[in-house]
Motif scaffolding. Structure first.
Motif, mmCIF file in Angstrom:
data_model
loop_
_atom_site.group_PDB
_atom_site.id
_atom_site.type_symbol
_atom_site.label_atom_id
_atom_site.label_comp_id
_atom_site.label_asym_id
_atom_site.label_seq_id
_atom_site.Cartn_x
_atom_site.Cartn_y
_atom_site.Cartn_z
ATOM 1 N N ASN A 286 9.705 9.172 -50.178
ATOM 2 C CA ASN A 286 10.449 9.845 -51.250
ATOM 3 C C ASN A 286 11.030 8.750 -52.143
ATOM 4 O O ASN A 286 10.643 7.581 -52.000
ATOM 5 C CB ASN A 286 11.514 10.807 -50.681
ATOM 6 C CG ASN A 286 12.587 10.082 -49.887
ATOM 7 O OD1 ASN A 286 12.839 8.900 -50.100
ATOM 8 N ND2 ASN A 286 13.227 10.784 -48.962
ATOM 9 N N PRO B 116 5.240 20.882 -41.597
ATOM 10 C CA PRO B 116 6.398 21.088 -42.465
ATOM 11 C C PRO B 116 6.116 20.585 -43.887
ATOM 12 O O PRO B 116 5.225 19.759 -44.082
ATOM 13 C CB PRO B 116 7.484 20.239 -41.810
ATOM 14 C CG PRO B 116 6.740 19.204 -41.026
ATOM 15 C CD PRO B 116 5.435 19.814 -40.616
ATOM 16 N N ASN C 55 7.752 18.581 -46.014
ATOM 17 C CA ASN C 55 7.957 17.177 -46.385
ATOM 18 C C ASN C 55 7.939 16.286 -45.147
ATOM 19 O O ASN C 55 8.765 15.412 -44.981
ATOM 20 C CB ASN C 55 9.274 17.015 -47.140
ATOM 21 C CG ASN C 55 10.393 17.768 -46.447
ATOM 22 O OD1 ASN C 55 10.161 18.448 -45.450
ATOM 23 N ND2 ASN C 55 11.595 17.645 -46.970
ATOM 24 N N GLY C 56 6.989 16.555 -44.268
ATOM 25 C CA GLY C 56 6.925 15.754 -43.055
ATOM 26 C C GLY C 56 5.657 15.998 -42.279
ATOM 27 O O GLY C 56 4.683 16.537 -42.809
ATOM 28 N N ARG D 111 10.648 14.357 -40.577
ATOM 29 C CA ARG D 111 10.748 14.684 -42.014
ATOM 30 C C ARG D 111 11.700 13.724 -42.701
ATOM 31 O O ARG D 111 12.583 13.145 -42.074
ATOM 32 C CB ARG D 111 11.302 16.115 -42.182
ATOM 33 C CG ARG D 111 10.398 17.182 -41.605
ATOM 34 C CD ARG D 111 10.829 18.560 -42.045
ATOM 35 N NE ARG D 111 12.188 18.884 -41.650
ATOM 36 C CZ ARG D 111 12.982 19.714 -42.319
ATOM 37 N NH1 ARG D 111 12.569 20.307 -43.428
ATOM 38 N NH2 ARG D 111 14.199 19.968 -41.886
ATOM 39 N N THR E 88 14.593 14.161 -45.368
ATOM 40 C CA THR E 88 15.292 15.350 -45.879
ATOM 41 C C THR E 88 16.480 15.101 -46.823
ATOM 42 O O THR E 88 17.338 15.972 -46.872
ATOM 43 C CB THR E 88 15.804 16.169 -44.680
ATOM 44 O OG1 THR E 88 16.779 15.385 -43.982
ATOM 45 C CG2 THR E 88 14.730 16.642 -43.754
ATOM 46 N N PRO E 89 16.676 14.071 -47.579
ATOM 47 C CA PRO E 89 15.788 12.920 -47.742
ATOM 48 C C PRO E 89 15.938 11.874 -46.648
ATOM 49 O O PRO E 89 15.143 10.936 -46.592
ATOM 50 C CB PRO E 89 16.233 12.348 -49.097
ATOM 51 C CG PRO E 89 17.674 12.670 -49.175
ATOM 52 C CD PRO E 89 17.842 13.984 -48.477
ATOM 53 N N ASN E 90 16.986 11.989 -45.781
ATOM 54 C CA ASN E 90 17.119 11.010 -44.702
ATOM 55 C C ASN E 90 16.168 11.378 -43.567
ATOM 56 O O ASN E 90 15.791 12.538 -43.422
ATOM 57 C CB ASN E 90 18.563 11.010 -44.179
ATOM 58 C CG ASN E 90 19.532 10.571 -45.246
ATOM 59 O OD1 ASN E 90 19.421 9.470 -45.758
ATOM 60 N ND2 ASN E 90 20.460 11.453 -45.618
ATOM 61 N N GLU F 208 14.725 12.687 -40.283
ATOM 62 C CA GLU F 208 15.151 13.673 -39.279
ATOM 63 C C GLU F 208 14.029 13.810 -38.261
ATOM 64 O O GLU F 208 12.888 14.084 -38.635
ATOM 65 C CB GLU F 208 15.426 15.020 -39.943
ATOM 66 C CG GLU F 208 15.832 16.084 -38.948
ATOM 67 C CD GLU F 208 16.091 17.430 -39.632
ATOM 68 O OE1 GLU F 208 17.079 17.541 -40.378
ATOM 69 O OE2 GLU F 208 15.294 18.354 -39.406
ATOM 70 N N ARG G 210 12.922 15.943 -34.961
ATOM 71 C CA ARG G 210 13.244 17.171 -34.229
ATOM 72 C C ARG G 210 12.227 17.285 -33.091
ATOM 73 O O ARG G 210 11.033 17.383 -33.358
ATOM 74 C CB ARG G 210 13.100 18.346 -35.199
ATOM 75 C CG ARG G 210 13.767 19.603 -34.792
ATOM 76 C CD ARG G 210 13.610 20.627 -35.916
ATOM 77 N NE ARG G 210 14.627 20.471 -36.928
ATOM 78 C CZ ARG G 210 15.789 21.103 -36.904
ATOM 79 N NH1 ARG G 210 16.053 21.963 -35.945
ATOM 80 N NH2 ARG G 210 16.672 20.903 -37.860
ATOM 81 N N THR H 145 17.633 16.806 -31.689
ATOM 82 C CA THR H 145 17.467 16.381 -33.085
ATOM 83 C C THR H 145 18.256 15.100 -33.338
ATOM 84 O O THR H 145 19.382 14.952 -32.861
ATOM 85 C CB THR H 145 17.977 17.477 -34.050
ATOM 86 O OG1 THR H 145 17.310 18.686 -33.742
ATOM 87 C CG2 THR H 145 17.697 17.129 -35.499
ATOM 88 N N ARG I 61 19.322 12.731 -36.726
ATOM 89 C CA ARG I 61 19.308 12.485 -38.173
ATOM 90 C C ARG I 61 19.930 11.125 -38.410
ATOM 91 O O ARG I 61 21.004 10.836 -37.869
ATOM 92 C CB ARG I 61 20.114 13.547 -38.926
ATOM 93 C CG ARG I 61 19.512 14.919 -38.826
ATOM 94 C CD ARG I 61 20.304 15.976 -39.598
ATOM 95 N NE ARG I 61 19.887 17.290 -39.143
ATOM 96 C CZ ARG I 61 20.396 17.930 -38.102
ATOM 97 N NH1 ARG I 61 21.391 17.392 -37.411
ATOM 98 N NH2 ARG I 61 19.930 19.103 -37.736
#
Ligand code: BG6
Length: 329
Positions: free
Chosen positions: A64, A141, A143-144, A170, A172-174, A176, A178, A320, A322
């Motif tokens: 991104n 997903p 964006n991932g 992903r 997200t913009p950081n 992540e 899961r 998860t 982040r």
């Protein structure tokens, strides 16, 4: 894989085949490097590309505006995360990109046991998930990328339980991560897991971990520091290998040598392991150069020991992580 093949070609991602007509449309740079079957090549949205790691193994590149993250299919291992052109994770100075071998660095996955084989049967340390090539999960997903692994009949001797597991990564913009584990068998079983994250710190002797003050822990280093204040932020003066139980959902790593701090925000993780080998242990570890021990700290987002997860048939657990990075002020 060569262009112009007349027969369908097996895809790395599973028992799929690529018709020769599809192969003819694949750019040369992708041939033989990454998965090019229609199911994979057409699966991703903007900001995700297929590529190859230096060993020619498939990997996914997520981008991104500020971030670039690479995820290997082997071990579903995040290999790198660059934020504004600075690498936040750490990788050994002599990394090996070979099938069945985790790279020392990034985020190897520990599953379904933590540490040495608890049954002392010669099974690999930290389980087998980091040694396997994961497949693309059905459904990706926006964006991932989502990768999956499941028990196969041949695995029975290694671990007798029927499972599926999926790691969704992903921006997200950081970043992540899961991670779901599901019991698809008929009996209840337990597992341990860890996102074994290697963070770059520049100089471990100036780094500090905050958020674990007062949290019960056990030190398993063979040459640890003599005594420490369990209520103070964690600093490093010797080999450190501490397992914390009942951890908060936010931990912070401060790295003054790199002028930054990294926040770890977690859900579904009751344990954390903080590990740095110091020179003596580092000398015995594969892929490490002589001064590498100074440059990283592992903070593992985990469920181990008394916080191993027990799953009844049909049940699932999700963990998860982040990550966020900020300059020191
Ligand atoms: C940590 C353990 O999780 O992983 C350490 O607490 C271990 O004891 C380290 O040395 C690295 O393990 P490996 O198998 O990747 O060399």
């Amino acid at each position: 894989m060569t262009r112009g093949a007349t027969d369908a070609t097996a895809c790395w991602c599973g028992p799929l085949t690529i018709p020769a007509t599809t192969l003819a449309r694949v750019p040369d740079r992708a041939l033989g490097k990454a998965c090019v079957c229609p199911a994979c090549a057409g699966a991703f949205g903007d900001g995700v590309e297929l590529a190859a790691d230096p060993g020619g193994r498939p990997q996914f590149v997520l981008t991104n505006a500020d971030d670039r993250l690479t995820l290997a299919a082997d071990g579903a291992q995040v290999l790198s995360w660059r934020h504004r052109s600075r690498e936040i994770l750490w990788q050994a100075s002599a990394p090996e990109f070979a099938p069945g071998k985790p790279v020392r660095g990034g985020v190897p996955l520990v599953f379904p046991w933590f540490g040495d084989d608890p049954e002392r049967r010669g099974r690999p340390a930290h389980g087998f998930a980091r040694n396997r090539r994961w497949l693309l999960a059905p459904g990706q997903p926006a964006n991932g990328v989502s990768l999956c692994l499941g028990s196969q009949s041949a695995d029975g001797d290694l671990w007798p339980h029927a499972f599926t597991t999926e790691l969704e990564v992903r921006l997200t913009p950081n970043p992540e991560l899961r991670w779901r584990v599901r019991n698809v068998g008929a009996t209840t079983w337990s597992f341990e897991q860890a996102l074994h994250t290697y963070f770059a710190v520049g100089d471990v002797t100036t780094a500090e971990v905050r958020g674990l003050e007062g949290v019960p822990h056990e030190e398993q280093a063979s040459e640890p520091e003599r005594a420490w204040d369990p209520h103070a932020p964690l600093r490093f003066v010797a080999e450190t290998d501490r397992i914390f139980q009942g951890v908060p959902d936010r931990i912070e790593l401060v790295a003054p040598a790199l002028d930054r701090r990294v926040e770890l925000h977690t859900d579904g993780a009751r344990s954390a392991i903080v590990w740095t080998p110091w020179p003596k242990k580092a000398a015995r570890l594969a892929q490490l150069g002589s001064n590498d021990w100074r440059r990283f700290v592992c903070i593992e987002t985990a469920n181990v020991g008394c916080n191993a997860v027990t799953l009844a048939p049909g049940a699932a657990h999700e963990l998860t992580l982040r990550l966020r990075v900020a300059d020191l002020r």
